[in-house]
Scaffold this motif. Structure first.
Motif, PDB file in Angstrom:
ATOM      1  N   LEU A   1     -12.833  50.259  13.355  1.00 13.10           N
ATOM      2  CA  LEU A   1     -12.659  50.364  14.804  1.00 13.10           C
ATOM      3  C   LEU A   1     -14.012  50.327  15.530  1.00 13.10           C
ATOM      4  N   PRO A   2     -13.998  49.876  16.790  1.00 11.77           N
ATOM      5  CA  PRO A   2     -15.235  49.898  17.582  1.00 11.77           C
ATOM      6  C   PRO A   2     -15.416  51.246  18.281  1.00 11.77           C
ATOM      7  N   SER A   3     -16.632  51.723  18.302  1.00 12.38           N
ATOM      8  CA  SER A   3     -16.961  52.960  19.038  1.00 12.38           C
ATOM      9  C   SER A   3     -18.477  53.051  19.142  1.00 12.38           C
ATOM     10  N   GLY A   4     -18.926  54.114  19.731  1.00 15.01           N
ATOM     11  CA  GLY A   4     -20.368  54.303  19.856  1.00 15.01           C
ATOM     12  C   GLY A   4     -21.064  54.554  18.543  1.00 15.01           C
ATOM     13  N   THR A   5     -20.291  54.869  17.506  1.00 21.45           N
ATOM     14  CA  THR A   5     -20.896  55.125  16.188  1.00 21.45           C
ATOM     15  C   THR A   5     -20.622  54.017  15.182  1.00 21.45           C
ATOM     16  N   SER A   6     -19.978  52.935  15.628  1.00 28.69           N
ATOM     17  CA  SER A   6     -19.620  51.848  14.703  1.00 28.69           C
ATOM     18  C   SER A   6     -20.859  51.144  14.155  1.00 28.69           C
ATOM     19  N   MET A   7     -20.723  50.591  12.965  1.00 28.54           N
ATOM     20  CA  MET A   7     -21.770  49.702  12.472  1.00 28.54           C
ATOM     21  C   MET A   7     -21.828  48.477  13.385  1.00 28.54           C
ATOM     22  N   LYS A   8     -23.022  47.856  13.446  1.00 30.59           N
ATOM     23  CA  LYS A   8     -23.264  46.762  14.380  1.00 30.59           C
ATOM     24  C   LYS A   8     -23.726  45.518  13.637  1.00 30.59           C
ATOM     25  N   PRO A   9     -23.479  44.363  14.191  1.00 26.29           N
ATOM     26  CA  PRO A   9     -24.075  43.157  13.608  1.00 26.29           C
ATOM     27  C   PRO A   9     -25.596  43.322  13.533  1.00 26.29           C
ATOM     28  N   GLY A  10     -26.151  42.995  12.400  1.00 27.94           N
ATOM     29  CA  GLY A  10     -27.587  43.169  12.177  1.00 27.94           C
ATOM     30  C   GLY A  10     -27.936  44.411  11.384  1.00 27.94           C
ATOM     31  N   ASP A  11     -26.973  45.349  11.275  1.00 26.77           N
ATOM     32  CA  ASP A  11     -27.223  46.553  10.470  1.00 26.77           C
ATOM     33  C   ASP A  11     -27.411  46.187   8.998  1.00 26.77           C
ATOM     34  N   ILE A  12     -28.135  47.040   8.302  1.00 27.53           N
ATOM     35  CA  ILE A  12     -28.306  46.893   6.854  1.00 27.53           C
ATOM     36  C   ILE A  12     -27.611  48.058   6.163  1.00 27.53           C
ATOM     37  N   LEU A  13     -26.723  47.740   5.216  1.00 29.40           N
ATOM     38  CA  LEU A  13     -26.020  48.753   4.425  1.00 29.40           C
ATOM     39  C   LEU A  13     -26.477  48.650   2.975  1.00 29.40           C
ATOM     40  N   THR A  14     -26.444  49.765   2.278  1.00 21.96           N
ATOM     41  CA  THR A  14     -26.777  49.767   0.850  1.00 21.96           C
ATOM     42  C   THR A  14     -25.546  50.168   0.061  1.00 21.96           C
ATOM     43  N   ALA A  15     -25.099  49.278  -0.802  1.00 12.96           N
ATOM     44  CA  ALA A  15     -23.892  49.517  -1.600  1.00 12.96           C
ATOM     45  C   ALA A  15     -24.185  50.471  -2.748  1.00 12.96           C
ATOM     46  N   MET A  16     -23.132  50.877  -3.423  1.00 17.27           N
ATOM     47  CA  MET A  16     -23.247  51.847  -4.515  1.00 17.27           C
ATOM     48  C   MET A  16     -24.177  51.368  -5.626  1.00 17.27           C
ATOM     49  N   ASN A  17     -24.216  50.061  -5.865  1.00 20.31           N
ATOM     50  CA  ASN A  17     -25.072  49.547  -6.942  1.00 20.31           C
ATOM     51  C   ASN A  17     -26.506  49.322  -6.491  1.00 20.31           C
ATOM     52  N   GLY A  18     -26.827  49.713  -5.250  1.00 18.86           N
ATOM     53  CA  GLY A  18     -28.202  49.620  -4.764  1.00 18.86           C
ATOM     54  C   GLY A  18     -28.528  48.345  -4.029  1.00 18.86           C
ATOM     55  N   LYS A  19     -27.651  47.370  -4.018  1.00  9.86           N
ATOM     56  CA  LYS A  19     -27.917  46.112  -3.322  1.00  9.86           C
ATOM     57  C   LYS A  19     -27.743  46.299  -1.813  1.00  9.86           C
ATOM     58  N   THR A  20     -28.623  45.619  -1.074  1.00 13.18           N
ATOM     59  CA  THR A  20     -28.599  45.747   0.383  1.00 13.18           C
ATOM     60  C   THR A  20     -27.837  44.580   1.013  1.00 13.18           C
ATOM     61  N   ILE A  21     -27.132  44.897   2.103  1.00 11.84           N
ATOM     62  CA  ILE A  21     -26.253  43.931   2.757  1.00 11.84           C
ATOM     63  C   ILE A  21     -26.594  43.859   4.241  1.00 11.84           C
ATOM     64  N   GLU A  22     -26.856  42.656   4.724  1.00 13.82           N
ATOM     65  CA  GLU A  22     -27.038  42.444   6.159  1.00 13.82           C
ATOM     66  C   GLU A  22     -25.674  42.169   6.776  1.00 13.82           C
ATOM     67  N   VAL A  23     -25.294  42.968   7.760  1.00 11.34           N
ATOM     68  CA  VAL A  23     -24.009  42.804   8.428  1.00 11.34           C
ATOM     69  C   VAL A  23     -24.148  41.726   9.497  1.00 11.34           C
ATOM     70  N   ILE A  24     -23.537  40.599   9.287  1.00  6.71           N
ATOM     71  CA  ILE A  24     -23.520  39.514  10.263  1.00  6.71           C
ATOM     72  C   ILE A  24     -22.317  39.649  11.185  1.00  6.71           C
ATOM     73  N   ASN A  25     -21.203  40.039  10.594  1.00  5.53           N
ATOM     74  CA  ASN A  25     -19.936  40.135  11.333  1.00  5.53           C
ATOM     75  C   ASN A  25     -19.219  41.395  10.872  1.00  5.53           C
ATOM     76  N   THR A  26     -18.969  42.317  11.809  1.00  4.30           N
ATOM     77  CA  THR A  26     -18.300  43.563  11.406  1.00  4.30           C
ATOM     78  C   THR A  26     -16.832  43.338  11.052  1.00  4.30           C
ATOM     79  N   ASP A  27     -16.299  42.154  11.379  1.00  2.00           N
ATOM     80  CA  ASP A  27     -14.917  41.832  11.002  1.00  2.00           C
ATOM     81  C   ASP A  27     -14.836  41.277   9.587  1.00  2.00           C
ATOM     82  N   ALA A  28     -15.959  41.168   8.932  1.00  3.49           N
ATOM     83  CA  ALA A  28     -15.977  40.828   7.497  1.00  3.49           C
ATOM     84  C   ALA A  28     -16.200  42.123   6.734  1.00  3.49           C
TER      85      ALA A  28
END
Length: 501
Positions: free
Chosen positions: A324-351
């Motif tokens: 869902l969208p809100s003031g705390t939602s992840m944003k396009p351009g954010d970087i997430l780190t998965a459980m295995n340590g690999k980093t992910i650039e968020v291009i589209n929050t609908d993916a």
């Protein structure tokens, strides 16, 4: 609704309707059809001769005996041409018989088990198909209906009949299999059909827990704190925009050799997907309550395997969240780190589905699994490629992919294999992270699978993209409008084949 088997002489058997099946070019009549036709002074032969009934696929004709007869009406159901026959036409025929009976406000029907099929079709398989067609054809989600309840006609009984008493044992076995697979599929449908305000991540966990305890399956539902300790940045990132806390659901059924590695099912569990900041169009957004269809199939299939007491070690993993969208939602351009340590650039929050599956696939590696199969309503591209008739199948192990194809054909939950070549990985390269979560429109189903592959830790893996298969919009013989439960029967068949049952 009860499904029962009766085998022996037809005398003394009475019902509101008798359903008989015919091939398109079938002449002259044989077996029970001939016996009934003789009793009714050639009424069936006359209908066929006049062209009122031809036996084409899907055709249903109803006629009323003009003499006193033990069945009040006869359903003639077409199977089409023999050279194009598949066992699913038996499943569809049973569904059509039940739907026609309900249309006529009947509460029961007797279905004559076809005695004109090729010997390659085992009686138990035929009975399973009949049972599934009847039970799933009778499925109806009316939890929220409040009007005209007194007018509802309850369909109560479907009898599978054979004139040969020696057939009763295999027919009963098939009925038993069919009842369990139908229960699992209907359970998955119920969850999919629940609205997002009813089926939250926690409610899905509670529903799974209730049934897991009933059937002896070990259950866990990890909370956000526990998920954070596992460093599941994909799941936590997607869930940030919602006030509903995420869950990581784990079911473990162990009935195989203690030393055998488990098979793992992974199901995408987005209980409502608005798209997040990259928000979807308003039109048809209500359908996104079905974005947890992979989770429903994975959980229901695991519970069915437990009900069947199959000798296997099986695990189901479900990352469950809202997007869902809100003031705390992840944003396009954010970087997430998965459980295995690999980093992910968020291009589209609908993916978002691939983000939560990344953590689940990483977690699955801890089991040193024999195989991992994930199911997800992952990409709109899969609907563009395959429409609403087949799911996309991709994987890194030819034997596993072929096993799934075989189970798909048997269950009539059909798939189509797509390539997984390394060239597609170029589209999801990121300049600032290990990978980006969208490679654009071209080959979207394949690039999504290539993304998932980065979180597969050297184990046998297959991915089912069930987008386009999660909802039925028109209604089919044993699939009414709404959630389909697609993948549930396929997974059950896969395990049955694997253990030789």
């Amino acid at each position: 609704m009860e499904v029962k088997v009766v085998a022996g002489r037809i005398e003394g058997l009475k019902d509101q309707a008798l359903a008989l099946t015919f091939f398109e070019e079938e002449a002259p009549l044989k077996g029970l059809a001939k016996e009934v036709d003789t009793t009714l002074s050639g009424a069936i032969s006359k209908l066929k001769k006049q062209g009122d009934f031809t036996g084409k696929t899907g055709q249903v004709a109803v006629f009323y005996p003009q003499i006193q007869f033990q069945f009040e009406r006869i359903f003639l159901i077409g199977l089409g041409k023999t050279d194009k026959f598949e066992l699913d036409q038996i499943r569809q025929s049973a569904g059509r018989a039940v739907q026609k009976a309900k249309e006529l406000k009947l509460s029961s029907v007797t279905f004559a088990c076809p005695d004109n099929l090729s010997a390659k079709y085992q009686l138990a398989d035929v009975a399973q198909a009949l049972t599934e067609g009847a039970l799933l054809g009778n499925y109806n989600f009316d939890l929220y209906k409040t009007a005209d309840l007194e007018k509802k006609i309850e369909f109560k009984s479907f009898t599978i009949f054979s004139v040969d008493s020696r057939r009763k044992v295999p027919l009963e076995k098939g009925r038993e299999w069919g009842e369990t697979t139908s229960w699992a599929c209907a359970t998955a449908r119920n969850w999919i059909n629940l609205p997002g305000n009813a089926l939250t991540p926690n409610r899905l966990a509670e529903e799974a827990k209730k049934l897991a305890l009933k059937y002896g399956v070990k259950f866990q539902a990890l909370t956000p704190i526990e998920i954070s300790k596992l460093k599941m940045g994909g799941l936590l990132g997607v869930s940030k925009g919602s006030e509903e806390p995420c869950r990581f659901i784990i079911l473990e059924y162990r009935n195989g050799n203690a030393k055998d590695a488990p098979i793992v099912f992974v199901g995408k569990g987005v209980t409502f997907d608005s798209g997040g900041i990259s928000i979807k169009p308003a039109e048809k957004m209500e359908e996104m309550k079905a974005d947890m269809s992979g989770a429903a199939a994975a959980i229901a299939a695991t519970l069915a395997v437990a009900r069947m007491k199959l000798p296997v070690n099986l695990v189901a993993l479900v990352p469950a969240t809202e997007n869902l969208p809100s003031g705390t939602s992840m944003k396009p351009g954010d970087i997430l780190t998965a459980m295995n340590g690999k980093t992910i650039e968020v291009i589209n929050t609908d993916a978002e589905g691939r983000l939560i599956l990344a953590d689940a696939l990483s977690y699955a590696g801890g089991y040193k699994p024999k195989a991992v199969i994930d199911l997800a309503t992952l990409t709109g591209s899969c609907i563009v490629a395959l429409g609403h008739n087949r799911a996309g199948l991709l994987g890194n192990d030819r034997k596993l992919v072929d096993r799934i194809k075989k189970a798909a054909e048997k269950s009539a939950e059909k798939v189509w294999e797509l390539p997984l070549d390394d060239e597609y990985k170029e589209q999801i390269k990121s300049t600032i992270a290990d990978v980006k979560n969208s490679g654009g429109r071209p080959a979207g189903t394949i690039t999504a699978a290539k993304f998932l592959e980065m979180f597969v830790d050297s184990y046998s893996w297959a991915h089912l993209d069930i987008a386009g298969m999660d909802l039925e919009f028109n209604g089919k013989p044993y699939t009414p409008k709404g959630g389909t439960g697609f993948g549930t029967r396929l997974l059950i068949q896969l395990i049955r084949d694997w253990v030789g049952r």
